[in-house]
Scaffold this active site. Structure first.
Site, PDB file in Angstrom:
ATOM      1  N   HIS A   1      -8.457  30.594  29.363  1.00  0.00           N
ATOM      2  CA  HIS A   1      -9.868  30.210  29.378  1.00  0.00           C
ATOM      3  C   HIS A   1     -10.746  31.352  29.897  1.00  0.00           C
ATOM      4  O   HIS A   1     -10.798  31.621  31.098  1.00  0.00           O
ATOM      5  CB  HIS A   1     -10.048  28.953  30.240  1.00  0.00           C
TER       6      HIS A   1
ATOM      7  N   GLU B   1      -8.893  31.709  33.347  1.00  0.00           N
ATOM      8  CA  GLU B   1      -7.970  30.681  33.831  1.00  0.00           C
ATOM      9  C   GLU B   1      -6.800  30.588  32.862  1.00  0.00           C
ATOM     10  O   GLU B   1      -7.012  30.551  31.640  1.00  0.00           O
ATOM     11  CB  GLU B   1      -8.695  29.328  33.919  1.00  0.00           C
TER      12      GLU B   1
ATOM     13  N   SER C   1     -12.362  24.928  26.354  1.00  0.00           N
ATOM     14  CA  SER C   1     -12.990  24.760  27.670  1.00  0.00           C
ATOM     15  C   SER C   1     -12.529  23.480  28.332  1.00  0.00           C
ATOM     16  O   SER C   1     -12.589  23.364  29.545  1.00  0.00           O
ATOM     17  CB  SER C   1     -14.503  24.635  27.537  1.00  0.00           C
TER      18      SER C   1
ATOM     19  N   ASN D   1     -15.223  25.235  35.752  1.00  0.00           N
ATOM     20  CA  ASN D   1     -16.229  24.395  35.112  1.00  0.00           C
ATOM     21  C   ASN D   1     -16.254  22.997  35.697  1.00  0.00           C
ATOM     22  O   ASN D   1     -17.302  22.355  35.761  1.00  0.00           O
ATOM     23  CB  ASN D   1     -15.983  24.309  33.603  1.00  0.00           C
TER      24      ASN D   1
HETATM   25  P1  NAD Z   1     -18.653  28.476  18.195  1.00  0.00           P
HETATM   26  O1  NAD Z   1     -19.187  27.202  17.659  1.00  0.00           O
HETATM   27  O2  NAD Z   1     -19.596  29.567  18.512  1.00  0.00           O
HETATM   28  O3  NAD Z   1     -17.560  29.067  17.186  1.00  0.00           O
HETATM   29  C1  NAD Z   1     -16.550  28.304  16.646  1.00  0.00           C
HETATM   30  C2  NAD Z   1     -15.919  29.039  15.459  1.00  0.00           C
HETATM   31  O4  NAD Z   1     -14.940  28.166  14.924  1.00  0.00           O
HETATM   32  C3  NAD Z   1     -16.898  29.335  14.332  1.00  0.00           C
HETATM   33  O5  NAD Z   1     -16.829  30.707  14.038  1.00  0.00           O
HETATM   34  C4  NAD Z   1     -16.431  28.479  13.177  1.00  0.00           C
HETATM   35  O6  NAD Z   1     -16.524  29.127  11.925  1.00  0.00           O
HETATM   36  C5  NAD Z   1     -14.997  28.218  13.525  1.00  0.00           C
HETATM   37  N1  NAD Z   1     -14.546  26.917  13.007  1.00  0.00           N
HETATM   38  C6  NAD Z   1     -15.261  25.777  12.918  1.00  0.00           C
HETATM   39  N2  NAD Z   1     -14.505  24.809  12.390  1.00  0.00           N
HETATM   40  C7  NAD Z   1     -13.310  25.320  12.142  1.00  0.00           C
HETATM   41  C8  NAD Z   1     -12.103  24.812  11.593  1.00  0.00           C
HETATM   42  N3  NAD Z   1     -12.027  23.557  11.210  1.00  0.00           N
HETATM   43  N4  NAD Z   1     -11.061  25.650  11.471  1.00  0.00           N
HETATM   44  C9  NAD Z   1     -11.129  26.933  11.862  1.00  0.00           C
HETATM   45  N5  NAD Z   1     -12.256  27.471  12.383  1.00  0.00           N
HETATM   46  C10 NAD Z   1     -13.329  26.667  12.525  1.00  0.00           C
HETATM   47  O7  NAD Z   1     -17.782  28.076  19.469  1.00  0.00           O
HETATM   48  P2  NAD Z   1     -17.530  28.890  20.825  1.00  0.00           P
HETATM   49  O8  NAD Z   1     -18.634  28.618  21.768  1.00  0.00           O
HETATM   50  O9  NAD Z   1     -17.165  30.284  20.509  1.00  0.00           O
HETATM   51  O10 NAD Z   1     -16.253  28.128  21.369  1.00  0.00           O
HETATM   52  C11 NAD Z   1     -14.967  28.366  20.863  1.00  0.00           C
HETATM   53  C12 NAD Z   1     -13.944  27.850  21.833  1.00  0.00           C
HETATM   54  O11 NAD Z   1     -14.103  28.518  23.091  1.00  0.00           O
HETATM   55  C13 NAD Z   1     -14.103  26.359  22.135  1.00  0.00           C
HETATM   56  O12 NAD Z   1     -12.827  25.803  22.293  1.00  0.00           O
HETATM   57  C14 NAD Z   1     -14.886  26.351  23.428  1.00  0.00           C
HETATM   58  O13 NAD Z   1     -14.619  25.190  24.178  1.00  0.00           O
HETATM   59  C15 NAD Z   1     -14.332  27.571  24.113  1.00  0.00           C
HETATM   60  N6  NAD Z   1     -15.215  28.195  25.124  1.00  0.00           N
HETATM   61  C16 NAD Z   1     -16.559  28.331  24.918  1.00  0.00           C
HETATM   62  C17 NAD Z   1     -17.353  28.942  25.874  1.00  0.00           C
HETATM   63  C18 NAD Z   1     -18.846  29.153  25.661  1.00  0.00           C
HETATM   64  O14 NAD Z   1     -19.554  29.475  26.617  1.00  0.00           O
HETATM   65  N7  NAD Z   1     -19.358  29.029  24.467  1.00  0.00           N
HETATM   66  C19 NAD Z   1     -16.760  29.442  27.051  1.00  0.00           C
HETATM   67  C20 NAD Z   1     -15.395  29.321  27.222  1.00  0.00           C
HETATM   68  C21 NAD Z   1     -14.625  28.689  26.244  1.00  0.00           C
END
Ligand code: NAD
Length: 799
Positions: free
Chosen positions: A146, A158, A123, A197
């Site tokens: 994104h 994006e 993000s 964002n």
């Molecule tokens: P989340 O915390 O729900 O999930 C993260 C996942 O990463 C988990 O399944 C975990 O097991 C895994 N993980 C943790 N540490 C790790 C490591 N060292 N190596 C490999 N895997 C590992 O996070 P999320 O909300 O799904 O976000 C994931 C990505 O998407 C982030 O980069 C976030 O910025 C981006 N994002 C999130 C949103 C949102 O609304 N949540 C929206 C757009 C983008």
């Protein structure tokens, strides 16, 4: 140049986003393997398995069909890295930590296919910094992708390049994301939080700050900043609750960590609001922890009171006068708000001014053109118009002067001046940033058209920004005839297009008559007929109000005749000599569903919700819906080795008797309202293109309508079996007496009534039964109550 061919995608990270992105890939028929860390205990795929199970319970559902969760291949980095070699695209969506992402890239790099694109869903981390850890061979194939949460429903994606990303890679990815995933792509520059964002969260923080300044409660702010302002109905604070206050805090932190007062003159207003910190401390993260800015207690929605730290009664509404002001034309609206004396009006002007000010100051650094900003805000934040569109509509130069005055008076959030291009040169001369030539790029100092990719030729009426003079689908092409019910037009003189014009595209007698004429004209001069509109819904069915009024005014005889006319219309569509293709998007309910199922073929956007819902208003489907169910059962049975018709009938009967609606195009297919060879189109804007081409291909293939065949019904013995089940449901208290009565009538029609099993019938015979059932119910007071409830509350009444 060879085509980028996506046979399989790997998603790394089965968290909130990764798992839902995998689900969406399944929805659009892209094979996917979902990775996560190996579980410390139990089966190594444990983390992914749990995430996939979680998808089935999530609302709104990330899956078009819940059982399709099984199609997500599960994997972990310890045992399955070699699976990456099969993937043409790798989407990384692990936790937002630069060091963790870089470690993972090192680990996967040796296994990634030589041609595969690798993209991060981060993000806010720098895509360029992430790419630096990759081997040189992968760098040209790396970029940011994104998605917005929830990825199935949010239109925006994006794409972000780095200095080393090969341009063709981004074009390939944009093509895939647009047509295969059905998304709207905006290319963003590699700056913190990208476009939507950055502007959206800055806007939310500014709104919270102004709310505090003007002493407004969350309820009032949400009432003002929701639908009335042309934004997502959840407004500001409830949106934060839905997103999750922890996620929001995270995005705010990215802004705080990666920007400073020099790189962003609004930096001071990015401080985490006190009340947000307080809620986070309390562990009240919003909807997911059942308390945030709001808390639901029983039927009451309470709001958090920052001073006392307690939840207090909420529900306060905004002053009506501002609701009226917000309905005025843009220029007048802004003028009234700015000069209004009340706190709510001043607040509204302030948040709009802040959004214009912020977008103008940052345009050059975060986006290529003003169009990208406006699309990002529409598609990523559910706004009807982006900030530049509203500013332009309200009068560019006047609004710019107001902003300048406010900056000088110290009323704005920052004293950063508006960029020079706002006042001088082409933008001021054109009266805004969007022109027929293109949208303003402050770097090249030109109005630039949207970049051309072959995939966009599939969008005949793509979304366009205000001021771009795009062709309006409502008046496009050559109009053959048009009235209040329907417009009949063509783009290419080959295929005729029928666009319903009634409210919610209800099927009135006039619409039915016009549809019959449309078939007539298409048969004479065209290759086919497409029923399409440029927005939702496809059609919500019959006009209930008109039906009730008609009955009171003209009596049941007339209603029966009207029903017969609708039925004949459906048969006219079905037996048309040229193909009739229904292009469905959004709701296709009741009569709308009947029009779709009587068409020669259906082309449906992924987000289509199809069903026979008449039982919900105390009626039965009366324009051929039940006849279709009986005929389909007979056709399906004829194709199978089973002798018994009942199992084939039960499914359709249950769908109609329970007024089931598919929650996606693919679930609508499971209910039998789309057939196996109907086409599901991921991108709503490609629907017309696909429908027209489908009609032409059918014509070219020598289309003939189906034979008018007799078909067997199950008769009184089948009806007795169904009735047995219905009695149990009634006596067990699962359905009301009126539900039972309606279901009995449905059963009577779909079984063919009082005839022997296997009796051959015509569609007309069953349609007469449908009419009789329909007219009987229309005289029932319980049905009247249901109709009145639907008309007044929009919700079904179960009496
Ligand atoms: P989340 O915390 O729900 O999930 C993260 C996942 O990463 C988990 O399944 C975990 O097991 C895994 N993980 C943790 N540490 C790790 C490591 N060292 N190596 C490999 N895997 C590992 O996070 P999320 O909300 O799904 O976000 C994931 C990505 O998407 C982030 O980069 C976030 O910025 C981006 N994002 C999130 C949103 C949102 O609304 N949540 C929206 C757009 C983008």
């Amino acid at each position: 140049m060879s085509r980028f061919n996506v046979k399989k995608v790997a998603v790394l990270g089965a968290g909130v986003m990764g798992a839902q992105i995998a689900a969406h890939l399944v929805n659009v028929k892209v094979p996917v393997v979902l990775f996560d860390l190996p579980a410390k205990e139990g089966p190594k795929n444990g983390i992914v398995t749990k995430a996939v199970e979680g998808l089935k319970k999530l609302k709104p559902s990330p899956l078009g069909v819940v059982d399709d969760a099984a199609l997500i291949q599960q994997a972990n980095y310890e045992e399955h890295l070699e699976l990456l070699g099969e993937c043409d695209l790798v989407i990384e969506a692990i936790a937002e930590r630069m060091d963790w992402k870089l470690d993972l890239y090192k680990r996967i790099a040796p296994f990634v296919a030589e041609h595969a694109i690798v993209a991060s869903n981060t993000s806010g981390l720098s895509i360029t910094k992430l790419s630096e850890a990759l081997p040189d061979a992968i760098k040209p194939r790396f970029c940011g992708i994104h998605f917005f949460n929830p990825p199935r429903y949010m239109y925006l994606v994006e794409l972000i390049k780095t200095p080393t990303t090969e341009p063709k890679i981004l074009d390939d990815l944009e093509t895939f994301v647009t047509t295969a995933l059905g998304k709207g792509v905006v290319r963003a520059k590699d700056t913190p939080n990208f476009i939507a964002n950055r502007i959206g969260i800055a806007g939310m923080l500014a709104t919270m700050k102004e709310a505090l300044k003007f002493g407004l409660t969350y309820d009032v702010v949400d009432d003002l900043t929701g639908k009335k302002l042309g934004r997502a109905s959840s407004g500001t604070f409830r949106t934060a609750d839905v997103v999750g206050l922890d996620t929001m805090a995270h995005v705010i932190k990215t802004l705080q960590d990666n920007l400073n007062a020099k790189t962003d003159p609004f930096y001071e207003s990015f401080a985490t609001p006190k009340v947000l910190s307080k809620l986070l401390e309390m562990g009240n993260l919003g909807q997911k922890s059942k308390a945030g800015f709001y808390k639901k207690v029983g039927r009451d929605i309470l709001r958090f009171d920052g001073d006392s730290g307690e939840y207090v009664p909420g529900g306060e509404k905004a002053d009506e006068v501002y609701g009226r002001m917000l309905k005025k034309p843009a220029g007048e609206r802004l003028k009234l708000l700015r000069s209004s004396e009340g706190a709510q009006g001043q607040f509204l002007w302030s948040i709009l001014r802040n959004s214009f000010h912020y977008a103008a100051v940052h345009l050059a650094s975060i986006a290529q053109t003003a169009r990208d900003v406006d699309f990002a805000m529409r598609w990523g934040f559910g706004m009807k118009q982006g900030p530049f569109e509203l500013w332009q509509e309200a009068g560019w130069v006047q609004v710019a002067k107001w902003i300048e005055e406010d900056i000088a008076a110290g009323k704005a959030l920052s004293n950063a001046p508006l960029p020079e291009w706002v006042f001088k040169g082409p933008v001021a001369e054109a009266g805004g940033v969007h022109t027929a030539e293109g949208s303003w790029n402050p770097t090249s100092k030109k109005f630039e058209p949207k970049h051309v990719l072959p995939v966009y030729s599939r969008q005949l009426f793509p979304e366009a920004v205000l001021g771009s003079n795009a062709t309006d689908w409502q008046s496009a092409g050559k109009t053959l005839q048009e009235d209040d019910a329907l417009r009949l037009w063509t783009l290419d003189d080959k295929v005729l297009v029928a666009t319903l014009k009634t409210k919610m595209r209800a099927i009135s007698m006039e619409v039915a008559e016009a549809l019959q004429q449309a078939v007539e004209i298409a048969e004479k001069d065209y290759q086919g007929l497409v029923v399409w509109a440029g927005d939702e819904p496809f059609s919500v069915g019959a006009d209930l109000q008109a039906m009730l009024t008609g009955m009171v005014g003209a009596g049941m005889g007339m209603v029966s005749q009207a029903e017969e006319f609708l039925q004949q219309t459906m048969l006219r569509v079905r037996y048309s000599n040229v193909p009739v293709v229904s292009a469905i998007r959004g709701m296709a309910l009741g009569g709308g569903c009947e029009l779709a199922i009587y068409s020669s073929k259906r082309v449906a956007a992924m987000e289509s919700y199809i069903g026979l819902v008449e039982v919900g208003v105390g009626l039965v489907p009366g324009a051929g819906g039940l006849t279709y169910i009986a005929r389909r059962a007979a056709e399906n049975q004829a194709k199978s080795a089973h002798k018994d018709l009942l199992p084939f009938l039960t499914e359709g009967f249950t769908s109609a008797a329970m007024a089931k609606v598919g929650t996606s195009a693919i679930e609508s297919r499971q209910l039998g309202y789309l057939l196996d060879d109907d086409i599901v189109v991921p991108n709503k804007d490609e629907l017309l293109y696909v429908a027209i081409n489908t009609a032409k291909a059918m014509f070219d293939a020598g289309y003939r309508p189906p034979h008018k065949r007799l078909f067997p019904v199950i008769g009184r013995s089948g009806k007795a079996t169904i009735m047995g089940q219905l009695v149990n449901m009634r006596d067990g208290g699962f359905i009301s007496a009126h539900d039972f009565h309606i279901a009995t009538l449905v059963a009577n029609v779909v079984t063919g009534g009082d005839v022997d099993a296997g009796t051959l019938v015509t569609e007309e015979y069953l349609m007469a039964l449908e009419r009789a059932a329909f007219c009987e119910l229309l005289q029932n007071t319980k049905t009247h109550e249901r109709i009145m409830a639907m008309l007044s509350t929009g919700k079904p009444l179960r009496n």
